[in-house]
Each structure stands twice: as C-alpha cells, then as structure tokens.
Design a protein around this motif. Structure first.
Motif, short mmCIF file in Angstrom:
data_model
loop_
_atom_site.label_atom_id
_atom_site.label_comp_id
_atom_site.label_asym_id
_atom_site.label_seq_id
_atom_site.Cartn_x
_atom_site.Cartn_y
_atom_site.Cartn_z
N THR A 47 0.84 -1.19 0.00
CA THR A 47 0.00 0.00 0.00
C THR A 47 0.88 1.24 0.00
O THR A 47 1.72 1.43 0.89
CB THR A 47 -0.93 0.02 1.23
OG1 THR A 47 -1.72 -1.17 1.26
CG2 THR A 47 -1.85 1.23 1.18
N ALA A 48 0.70 2.09 -1.00
CA ALA A 48 1.49 3.32 -1.12
C ALA A 48 0.93 4.39 -0.18
O ALA A 48 -0.22 4.30 0.29
CB ALA A 48 1.44 3.82 -2.56
N TYR A 52 -2.82 3.83 -2.88
CA TYR A 52 -2.79 2.89 -4.01
C TYR A 52 -2.25 1.55 -3.54
O TYR A 52 -1.26 1.48 -2.82
CB TYR A 52 -1.92 3.43 -5.14
CG TYR A 52 -1.75 2.46 -6.27
CD1 TYR A 52 -2.76 2.26 -7.21
CD2 TYR A 52 -0.57 1.72 -6.40
CE1 TYR A 52 -2.60 1.35 -8.25
CE2 TYR A 52 -0.41 0.82 -7.43
CZ TYR A 52 -1.42 0.63 -8.35
OH TYR A 52 -1.26 -0.27 -9.37
N GLN A 53 -2.92 0.47 -3.97
CA GLN A 53 -2.50 -0.87 -3.57
C GLN A 53 -2.16 -1.72 -4.78
O GLN A 53 -2.78 -1.60 -5.84
CB GLN A 53 -3.60 -1.56 -2.76
CG GLN A 53 -3.88 -0.90 -1.41
CD GLN A 53 -4.90 -1.66 -0.60
OE1 GLN A 53 -5.83 -2.25 -1.13
NE2 GLN A 53 -4.73 -1.65 0.73
N ALA A 54 -1.17 -2.58 -4.61
CA ALA A 54 -0.80 -3.55 -5.64
C ALA A 54 -0.67 -4.91 -4.97
O ALA A 54 -0.12 -5.02 -3.87
CB ALA A 54 0.52 -3.17 -6.31
N GLU A 80 5.69 -3.67 -10.43
CA GLU A 80 5.23 -2.75 -9.39
C GLU A 80 5.63 -3.23 -8.01
O GLU A 80 5.85 -2.42 -7.11
CB GLU A 80 3.70 -2.62 -9.44
CG GLU A 80 3.16 -1.78 -10.56
CD GLU A 80 1.66 -1.55 -10.39
OE1 GLU A 80 1.24 -0.39 -10.40
OE2 GLU A 80 0.92 -2.54 -10.24
N VAL A 81 5.69 -4.55 -7.83
CA VAL A 81 5.90 -5.13 -6.51
C VAL A 81 7.30 -5.73 -6.36
O VAL A 81 7.99 -5.49 -5.37
CB VAL A 81 4.82 -6.19 -6.22
CG1 VAL A 81 5.11 -6.92 -4.90
CG2 VAL A 81 3.44 -5.54 -6.16
N SER A 82 7.73 -6.52 -7.34
CA SER A 82 8.99 -7.26 -7.18
C SER A 82 10.20 -6.36 -6.98
O SER A 82 11.06 -6.69 -6.14
CB SER A 82 9.20 -8.21 -8.36
OG SER A 82 9.32 -7.51 -9.59
N VAL A 95 4.40 -6.05 5.40
CA VAL A 95 3.55 -6.18 4.22
C VAL A 95 2.33 -6.98 4.63
O VAL A 95 2.32 -7.64 5.67
CB VAL A 95 4.28 -6.90 3.05
CG1 VAL A 95 5.52 -6.13 2.61
CG2 VAL A 95 4.63 -8.33 3.43
N ASP A 96 1.30 -6.92 3.81
CA ASP A 96 0.10 -7.72 4.03
C ASP A 96 0.21 -9.01 3.23
O ASP A 96 0.56 -9.00 2.04
CB ASP A 96 -1.15 -6.96 3.59
CG ASP A 96 -1.39 -5.70 4.40
OD1 ASP A 96 -1.11 -5.72 5.61
OD2 ASP A 96 -1.85 -4.70 3.82
#
Length: 241
Positions: A47-48, A52-54, A80-82, A95-96
């Motif tokens: 979550t930014a 914004y969530q990815a 976006e995540v890695s 992190v979730d």
C-alpha cells in the motif's frame, strides 16, 4: 493442509538474503499464520502512502507449522511489486499477506508415488518447499528435480539444490550458458532431454511443472507426447510483477 485459516495477515521482515543478482529470499514473521503445505502460495499486498495498492502472488519456499513465511522473489524490470521486495524492503518493514492459498499444486509426505519436479527459472520456489518437506519427513519416495535456467548464475537456491541428497536428485539444464566443462551445449529443453531426465510413464510418477506460461505449456505437451497421463501432471504458471 497444515492450517485451516485463510485470511489477511501482517508480515514483518526478519531476514533477507540475495539468491542471485536479481532475486532475494525474504522471510517474514507472521503472527497467527496457520502454517502451509509444500507448494502453496500467498498474495502480497503493498500500500502506497496515497492509498494505491498492488497485489501479487508468490510461492512459499518452505512449509509446515510455525509463524515464519519465506518467499523468493525475482525482480522484474517493469514490476510494481517485485523491485520493492528485492531492492527496498528492510528488516522491520511490514507487508500484508493473504493465504496460504492453493490445494492442487501441493505435495505431502504421506504420498507414495514417485515425484518429478520440472522448473523453469523462479518456478523452482515451490519445489524448494517440496524438497525441504521431503527431507524433514525422511521420506523414501523417489523425488527428482529437473531445473532449467538461463545460466548457472540465474539459479535460485543453487547451493541448496546442488548438495548431494540420498532421496532427491537434481538435474540441471542451461539454456544460454553452461558451467566450464559442462557436457552439453546450452539450448532449450527438448523432448529428448525431458525423456532422459524423468521417470517413464509406466513408473506412475506424479509430475509438477512450474514456470513461465510458455515453458509450462511446452513441458506439459512434451509429457503428454511421452505418454504421461493428464491427471498425473500438475502445472502452475507464474507471471506476477
């Protein structure tokens, strides 16, 4: 399944180590985590500050009870995540995590059929969990791993998978560059190479295939062409960024 609870949990990074120049093992402590079976995965949600969530899915590199979850993440240039998980996440960050997820692509020590694992690139991660579960259980079930990577430096968990094991055999295949003195030239994983590395269909192996979509589809077609029965082939594709 080790645990019966599937939900969202908060994971705190407690350990991280490089696996390759572009991949990293990251281990979280996760209060309330129910444990997992070898081959399961989790969703990771970031979550930014602006909300914004990815969310991306990653295989779990270990299994069993306890409140630690180890993932192995390969950085993708446009991800976006890695990139954040590989380059920026620091011990103490959270992190979730949603999981554990998946019940089809798992291996449990009470199974008695010979096992063939076929991995492409970072598709080896769930198989690391399976080989570890196999070792912990002292299983006598034959387990083989065929691991296809571009070069020796691209292999995740290379030292661990290279150690001699009485019960698990690893066959390496390189598509772009080979180690010095390697007996075969680099190249794609052909039907002949697959046939020479995996048990014959009449031995009744349960085969797991994991990697990029094109790799998985090609290997599945090859196995069917060699006479393996469709319901003995379990596949999992990855592509989260």
């Amino acid at each position: 399944m080790t645990g019966s609870t599937i939900g969202w949990f908060t994971g705190t990074l407690v350990r991280a180590r490089p696996l390759t120049a572009s991949a990293r093992s990251i281990t979280f402590t996760v209060p309330g985590w129910p444990g997992s079976d070898a081959g399961q995965h989790v969703d990771v949600r970031l979550t930014a500050p602006d909300g914004y969530q990815a969310v991306r899915s990653y295989s779990i590199a270990d299994s069993g009870p306890g409140e630690e979850v180890e993932l192995a993440v390969e950085r993708l240039p446009d991800g976006e995540v890695s990139p954040f998980l590989v380059d920026d996440l620091e011990p103490g960050d959270t992190v979730d995590l949603h999981g554990p997820l998946g019940g089809w692509f798992v291996w449990r020590p009470d199974r008695t059929r010979p096992v063939q694992l076929i991995a492409g690139g970072s598709g080896v991660v769930p198989f690391v969990a399976m080989t570890r579960a196999h070792a912990r259980a002292g299983s006598n079930v034959p387990m083989r791993l065929l691991y296809s990577v571009r070069t020796p430096d691209d292999a995740l968990f290379r030292d661990e998978l290279s150690r001699p094991s009485p019960a698990v055999t690893t066959t390496w295949h390189y598509t772009r560059a080979v180690p010095p003195g390697w007996p075969r030239a680099a190249g794609r994983l052909t039907a002949e190479a697959v046939k020479s590395a995996v048990p014959a269909p009449d031995q009744g192996p349960l085969t797991y295939v994991c990697g990029p979509t094109g790799f998985v589809e090609s290997i599945a077609r090859t196995l069917l062409g060699l006479g393996h029965v469709p319901d003995t082939i379990r596949t999992e594709r990855f592509g989260g960024i």
